[in-house]
Design a protein around this motif. Sequence first.
Motif, PDB file in Angstrom:
ATOM      1  N   ARG A 128       0.730  -0.927   0.128  1.00  0.00           N
ATOM      2  CA  ARG A 128       0.246  -0.238   0.121  1.00  0.00           C
ATOM      3  C   ARG A 128       1.200   1.529   0.140  1.00  0.00           C
ATOM      4  O   ARG A 128       0.411   2.779  -0.774  1.00  0.00           O
ATOM      5  N   TYR A 129       1.594   0.893   0.370  1.00  0.00           N
ATOM      6  CA  TYR A 129       3.052   2.551   0.701  1.00  0.00           C
ATOM      7  C   TYR A 129       3.328   2.373  -0.578  1.00  0.00           C
ATOM      8  O   TYR A 129       3.507   3.849  -0.561  1.00  0.00           O
TER       9      TYR A 129
ATOM     10  N   ARG B 157       0.842   4.195  -2.127  1.00  0.00           N
ATOM     11  CA  ARG B 157       1.262   5.754  -2.096  1.00  0.00           C
ATOM     12  C   ARG B 157       2.382   6.504  -2.982  1.00  0.00           C
ATOM     13  O   ARG B 157       2.416   7.547  -3.739  1.00  0.00           O
TER      14      ARG B 157
ATOM     15  N   TRP C 187       2.579   9.380  -6.289  1.00  0.00           N
ATOM     16  CA  TRP C 187       2.807  10.247  -5.803  1.00  0.00           C
ATOM     17  C   TRP C 187       4.204  10.951  -6.321  1.00  0.00           C
ATOM     18  O   TRP C 187       4.106  11.455  -7.337  1.00  0.00           O
TER      19      TRP C 187
ATOM     20  N   GLU D  35      -0.562  12.062   7.557  1.00  0.00           N
ATOM     21  CA  GLU D  35      -2.262  10.833   7.155  1.00  0.00           C
ATOM     22  C   GLU D  35      -1.691   9.717   7.920  1.00  0.00           C
ATOM     23  O   GLU D  35      -2.188   8.465   7.911  1.00  0.00           O
ATOM     24  N   ASP D  36      -0.540   9.152   8.301  1.00  0.00           N
ATOM     25  CA  ASP D  36      -0.019   7.589   8.096  1.00  0.00           C
ATOM     26  C   ASP D  36       0.752   7.442   9.415  1.00  0.00           C
ATOM     27  O   ASP D  36       1.925   7.223   9.207  1.00  0.00           O
TER      28      ASP D  36
END
Length: 186
Positions: free
Chosen positions: A69-70, A73, A77, A103-104
């Motif tokens: 997931r990172y 993202r 980005w 946010e994380d």
Amino acid sequence: MGAKRGPADPARRERIMAATERILLRGGIAALSHRAVAREAGVPLGSTTYYFATLDDLLDAAIRRLSERYALRLHAWGAALGDLSRAGLVEALADLVEALVREDRPALVLSFELSAAAMRRPELRDAALLYAETECEVLRVHTDERTARALSRVLDGLLLHSLAAAVPPTRADITGPLAALLTPGE
């Protein structure tokens, strides 16, 4: 009618993984046990060990999912950046640091906890390095290999200090080290 159980429950593994992630994000590695995951997922204890024989298997699978997931993202980005000057990259990276901390936070805390745990548990090293490898991969599009690796380490330091600080860092606290690396002498 409630959720299906047993062989007719194709979503069981997914529920176990989702429960594992929630536990890790809430309480860290120390909170993880097969019993806690079974309770959180609403499955029999034997189901967790059926899919994941050891806690390290469970931890590794969860960390890999969180890392994926990172990676998504970060790739999004990086793709949105377009063609940047080095000064523009400094600002974009500072925006990223601020957004990640805001946010994380639970996922960042967990990633640093995992890195610390990997120092004593070699079996966790591969999973612990996934975050840094993703950062390097994304940054290589905007700079060379050596600079991408250096930026990844600077980002780790900035994120770690941002998480641990009693007072959030200023924008200058974030851009300063990035600019020293990307735009020295300017």
